[in-house]
Design a protein around this motif. Structure first.
Motif, PDB file in Angstrom:
ATOM      1  N   ALA A  18      37.312  42.191  42.632  1.00 29.93           N
ATOM      2  CA  ALA A  18      37.022  41.144  41.649  1.00 29.93           C
ATOM      3  C   ALA A  18      36.558  41.743  40.331  1.00 29.93           C
ATOM      4  O   ALA A  18      36.839  41.208  39.261  1.00 29.93           O
ATOM      5  N   PRO A  37      39.744  34.335  31.584  1.00 30.46           N
ATOM      6  CA  PRO A  37      40.254  33.154  32.284  1.00 30.46           C
ATOM      7  C   PRO A  37      39.602  33.017  33.655  1.00 30.46           C
ATOM      8  O   PRO A  37      38.835  33.888  34.076  1.00 30.46           O
ATOM      9  N   ASN A  38      39.957  31.959  34.381  1.00 25.26           N
ATOM     10  CA  ASN A  38      39.454  31.802  35.751  1.00 25.26           C
ATOM     11  C   ASN A  38      39.900  32.995  36.591  1.00 25.26           C
ATOM     12  O   ASN A  38      41.034  33.447  36.473  1.00 25.26           O
ATOM     13  N   GLY A  39      38.984  33.507  37.410  1.00 24.90           N
ATOM     14  CA  GLY A  39      39.333  34.627  38.283  1.00 24.90           C
ATOM     15  C   GLY A  39      39.245  35.979  37.600  1.00 24.90           C
ATOM     16  O   GLY A  39      39.607  36.997  38.186  1.00 24.90           O
ATOM     17  N   ALA A  40      38.740  36.001  36.370  1.00 26.05           N
ATOM     18  CA  ALA A  40      38.660  37.281  35.646  1.00 26.05           C
ATOM     19  C   ALA A  40      37.544  38.176  36.173  1.00 26.05           C
ATOM     20  O   ALA A  40      37.581  39.385  35.990  1.00 26.05           O
ATOM     21  N   GLY A  41      36.552  37.559  36.819  1.00 23.22           N
ATOM     22  CA  GLY A  41      35.420  38.333  37.351  1.00 23.22           C
ATOM     23  C   GLY A  41      34.126  38.075  36.598  1.00 23.22           C
ATOM     24  O   GLY A  41      33.139  38.798  36.791  1.00 23.22           O
ATOM     25  N   LYS A  42      34.127  37.041  35.756  1.00 18.16           N
ATOM     26  CA  LYS A  42      32.937  36.759  34.934  1.00 18.16           C
ATOM     27  C   LYS A  42      31.732  36.406  35.805  1.00 18.16           C
ATOM     28  O   LYS A  42      30.653  36.982  35.665  1.00 18.16           O
ATOM     29  N   THR A  43      31.927  35.440  36.709  1.00 28.01           N
ATOM     30  CA  THR A  43      30.802  34.975  37.533  1.00 28.01           C
ATOM     31  C   THR A  43      30.291  36.095  38.443  1.00 28.01           C
ATOM     32  O   THR A  43      29.078  36.269  38.602  1.00 28.01           O
ATOM     33  N   THR A  44      31.216  36.861  39.014  1.00 24.51           N
ATOM     34  CA  THR A  44      30.797  37.967  39.887  1.00 24.51           C
ATOM     35  C   THR A  44      29.970  38.977  39.097  1.00 24.51           C
ATOM     36  O   THR A  44      28.935  39.466  39.572  1.00 24.51           O
ATOM     37  N   GLU A  81      27.156  28.600  36.997  1.00 19.70           N
ATOM     38  CA  GLU A  81      28.152  27.733  36.355  1.00 19.70           C
ATOM     39  C   GLU A  81      28.107  26.298  36.877  1.00 19.70           C
ATOM     40  O   GLU A  81      28.033  25.357  36.112  1.00 19.70           O
TER      41      GLU A  81
END
Lengths: 243, 430
Positions: A18, A37-44, A81
């Protein structure tokens, strides 16, 4: 000294990487944005910096301390988020609960709560159970809970997600004000205009990798385009309709 | 055509909903498989008991009817002892002993039911073994009937043969682990402990698990867990705080339980105290004292804390409250299943071989504590309590690991147990 130092951060879930070797640093009073974008690894990435997830490799230092230690010392405030609220708890009691964990004395609790009341702008609604709050009200009470304690680092994952224009502007002003008072902000957003307005510096994150870093102006100049949005699309090599 | 498309969509959607899959489709199979296992075990036990029923001896204490006694024993195919032989010695290796005297045959020869004392020995007490005295009595009565029916025409032409419908009046005593119990006392013990106390305890255990599982489920469903984990509090304090919070709610249940069971035992005590006045011998096997109640409450408390830890662990696997509650219900059912086995005639206090695995179950261990306390068997109560403490330590470690792990946030446990429950706590959404 950098308030946030991230070096070669990596994290995988079930064999899917991720976050792939992300590094950056954020100074005191700076607002730093992560765009992707979604799935880029921002939240992780944000979860690892907040000390909620452990990185597979790499390291994070918050004022020279491991995230877990920094979190326990109250140096970090984190707004997830899609965080929810305790349905049966009144807003004011929630602020008091969070303040009680950050404060070192009884007086400090009341000071924090007063600040929380002001930041949230919820007035009389604070005396009602949060289960009845609108999405915007929930976001504001959560943001107030994060910022009222004036942690050294505020990590905000999509802080204006789901808010209308009026409340988005209000939240952005609160974040700006917080940074002006010396707080360090690390935020993620899909909203390029918001990031352009708020952030001193930012990073493009795509498929777990850092593509570029700089001020909004620098990034637009480097990747081309009329604005940050177009610069980002150029940075990732155009819109992938299959993605 | 459109109807078919809608229906197919609905079926596919519901089949992917693992709560539906588990609760509606697999649930009945699991439940009935458990009950089938119990029924088979109970059936085997009933067959073994049927064998035991024939394994008794007759003691004839009289002098005048020695020949009749011999004929009766021969017709039944059981050994006969005469004179002042000790019934305890005769019972060695046997299920029961029937003691008769001259009065028995005096009555029979006068066309009256014969009086007999029947002593039955059992190492387990349950709904099945409770019926042993009646079964032995029936077997003996059948022998008397056969004997008298053969002789009645030649020896007792004037006899009123209606007594043959019930030729024996027996005074039966059940010896449970060396302690005599009247049928009423045995029934009271099995019903009181095996049903009333155990059922109430089971409800409380299930409730604690549900409260704990719901607590975690609410955190996950309302998406408050991530923020909670980010607050300046150590994981240890967070977990302990949650456990103590749930324990407080469970504590209210324990208080309510203590009041309820106090009323129950008080009513039992008042009946027992009246027994001597009514000429009824109070059972020495039922031991209700402040010490025994304290021991029972201690066992109950440890069990409830353990069950709420199990609830926290189980509740952290699914994503939402519904899933957490369903999961805890099924795990609760599995934990309670062995106690249900008691009602199928299985004795939980003396399991052997592979069946001993159920002694890992805290509910079974609590059952041992209850049974040991009520029957005045300190060894059994202590063993059960020691097992409960070991269980508690194990679940404290498991709960600490599960709740302190990042897997609870990113759905790691769900993925590992994919296929069992509806899963998918937000993995990394960006």
């Amino acid at each position: 000294m950098d308030v946030i130092l991230v070096e070669d951060l990596r994290k995988s879930f079930d064999g899917h990487e991720a976050v792939r070797g992300v590094s950056f640093a954020v100074g005191e009073g700076e607002i730093y944005g992560i765009i992707g974008p979604n799935g880029a690894g921002k939240t992780t990435t944000l979860r690892m910096i907040a000390g909620i997830l452990r990185p597979d490799t790499g390291r994070v230092l918050i004022q020279g301390k491991e995230p877990g230690e920094a979190r326990e010392e109250g140096l970090i405030g984190y707004l997830p988020e899609d965080a929810g609220v305790y349905r049966h708890l009144k807003g004011i009691d929630f602020l008091r609960f969070v303040a009680g964990l950050y404060a070192r004395g009884g007086d400090e609790v009341e000071e924090m709560v007063e600040r929380g009341i002001e930041i949230s702008g919820l007035g009389e609604a604070l005396n009602k159970p949060m289960g009845g709050y609108s999405k915007g009200m929930k976001r504001r009470i959560l943001l107030a809970a994060v910022l009222m304690a004036r942690p050294r680092v505020a990590i905000l994952d999509e802080p204006t997600s789901g808010l209308d224009v009026y409340h988005s502007v209000m939240v952005r002003n609160v974040i700006k004000e917080y940074a002006r008072s010396g707080g360090t902000v690390l935020l993620s957003s899909h909203n390029m205009l918001e990031v352009e307005y708020l952030c001193d510096r930012l990073m493009f994150l795509h498929r777990g990798r850092k593509l570029g870093e700089g001020t909004p102006g620098e990034l637009v100049a480097r990747y081309g385009g009329a604005n940050l949005e177009e610069a980002f699309i150029n940075a990732i090599g155009g819109v992938d309709v299959e993605a | 055509m459109k109807l078919k498309q809608v229906m197919v969509k609905e079926v596919k959607e519901l089949l992917k909903e693992r709560t539906v899959l588990l609760g509606v489709i697999l649930g009945p199979i699991i439940i009935f498989t458990i009950f089938a296992g119990m029924s088979m075990a109970a059936g085997r036990q009933a067959l073994e008991q049927a064998e035991q029923v024939r394994n008794y001896a007759i003691i004839y204490r009289g002098h005048a009817y020695g020949d009749y006694a011999r004929m009766l024993a021969d017709s039944l195919g059981v050994p006969l002892y005469t004179g002042s032989v000790d019934p305890g010695e005769v019972l060695e290796g046997r299920t029961a002993v029937v003691i008769i005297g001259d009065e028995f045959f005096d009555n029979i020869t006068r066309g009256l039911p014969g009086r007999a004392d029947i002593i039955v020995k059992t190492s387990s007490l349950n709904f099945l073994s409770m019926s042993l005295p009646q079964q032995v009595e029936a077997s003996f009565a059948q022998g008397v009937y056969m004997l008298v029916a053969d002789l009645v025409s030649s020896l007792l032409p004037e006899a009123d043969v209606r007594f043959l419908q019930s030729p024996v009046v027996a005074n039966t005593t059940l010896y449970y682990r060396g302690t005599p119990l009247s049928p009423g006392e045995a029934f009271g013990l099995v019903f009181g402990v095996g049903l009333s106390v155990t059922m109430a305890t089971m409800i409380l255990v299930m409730s604690s698990m549900q409260v704990a599982a719901t607590s975690v489920g609410i955190e996950r469903e309302s998406k408050t867990l991530e923020m909670l984990l980010s607050l300046p509090v150590s994981r240890r304090e967070l977990i302990l705080g949650k456990i103590l919070g749930v324990a407080f709610i469970t504590g209210l249940g324990i208080i309510s339980y203590a009041v309820g069971i106090g009323i129950y035992f008080y009513s039992l005590g008042s009946i027992v105290s009246q027994a001597p006045e009514q000429g009824v011998q109070a059972s020495p096997v039922v031991s209700v004292s402040p010490t025994s109640i304290a021991a029972f409450m201690a066992g109950l408390t440890v069990t409830l804390v353990t069950s709420l830890l199990i609830g926290l662990v189980v509740g952290s696997i699914p994503q939402d409250v519904r899933g957490a509650q369903l999961a805890s219900s099924y795990v609760g059912l599995l934990l309670l299943a062995p106690v249900f086995a008691v009602f199928f005639g299985i004795d939980l206090t003396s399991l052997e071989g592979v069946w001993r695995v159920v002694y890992l179950d805290p509910v079974v261990l609590l059952y041992l504590v209850i049974w040991g306390v009520v029957t005045g068997d300190p060894g059994m109560a202590t063993t059960g309590f020691a097992g409960l403490l070991v269980n508690l330590v194990v679940w404290v470690v498991v709960a600490s690991r599960v709740l302190g792990s990042e897997a609870i946030l990113v759905g790691g446990y769900s993925r590992r147990l994919r296929g069992l429950f509806r899963v998918g706590l937000p993995r990394s959404s960006s």
